[in-house]
Enzyme design. Structure first.
Site, short mmCIF file in Angstrom:
data_model
loop_
_atom_site.label_atom_id
_atom_site.label_comp_id
_atom_site.label_asym_id
_atom_site.label_seq_id
_atom_site.Cartn_x
_atom_site.Cartn_y
_atom_site.Cartn_z
N SER A 79 0.79 -1.22 0.00
CA SER A 79 0.00 0.00 0.00
C SER A 79 0.83 1.28 0.00
CB SER A 79 -0.94 -0.01 1.21
OG SER A 79 -1.84 -1.08 1.10
N CYS A 80 2.03 1.23 -0.46
CA CYS A 80 2.85 2.43 -0.50
C CYS A 80 2.27 3.40 -1.53
CB CYS A 80 4.29 2.09 -0.88
SG CYS A 80 5.33 3.56 -0.96
N GLY A 81 1.95 4.59 -1.10
CA GLY A 81 1.46 5.60 -2.01
C GLY A 81 0.00 5.46 -2.37
N ILE A 82 -0.79 4.81 -1.56
CA ILE A 82 -2.21 4.65 -1.83
C ILE A 82 -2.99 5.24 -0.66
CG2 ILE A 82 -4.10 3.01 -2.13
CD1 ILE A 82 -2.13 1.12 -3.44
#
Length: 173
Positions: free
Chosen positions: A23-26
């Site tokens: 979920s990096c950048g979400i």
């Protein structure tokens, strides 16, 4: 291990810290009761603006990575726009929306649209019409302008006896 290294909570319910890398950048903004609101869009845009830390911009600082927000079909807006273009939409929920990042040259774009329509029809659906999505090129970077595509939106009518519209999404995304 995760808690010790990254100060993450222990697995609980649907949460498992082993998925944190996915979920990096979400960011997600929803109303859990399904209420439509401009505040949701405003919050989503604020999240998008705050994701700059993930390196989502090019060397000219105005060419991004194409990140954006996904929203529900804005039925009333689409009805108005389609009426202007000369075709009518069915009632809300009886149609879907397809998007093509089409070629900048019209002859190639027309071929792409024709092939898309053939695929839709082979799945038992019907393309009602097309709308070219307006792009404000005055605010995009030089690098992005070199490769800008034409964004075409199609309105798809679900034929009652046909496969659900999600079949198209599943097979052609």
């Amino acid at each position: 291990m995760y808690k010790a290294l990254r100060d993450l909570p222990a697995p609980q319910g649907l949460y498992d810290p082993s998925y944190e890398h996915d979920s990096c950048g979400i960011g997600f903004v929803v109303n859990v009761k399904g209420k439509k609101s401009y505040d949701i869009i405003d919050s989503a845009l604020r999240i998008l603006e705050n994701l700059k830390h993930r390196g989502a911009e090019g060397a000219d600082a105005l060419s991004g990575d194409g990140a954006g927000i996904l929203v529900q079909i804005p039925h009333h807006f689409f009805v108005r726009e389609c009426n202007v273009l000369g075709f009518l939409l069915p009632k809300e929920g009886d149609y879907g929306v397809g998007v093509i990042f089409a070629h900048m040259y019209e002859d190639f774009r027309m071929k792409q649209m024709k092939e898309f329509e053939e695929i839709v029809e082979s799945e038992g659906q019907k393309v009602l019409g097309w709308r070219e999505v307006p792009i404000d090129e005055s605010i995009i970077g030089k690098v992005a302008k070199l490769v800008v595509l034409v964004l075409c939106r199609s309105s798809l009518k679900r034929i009652k006896s046909s496969k659900p519209l999600w079949i198209l999404r599943e097979n052609y995304m």
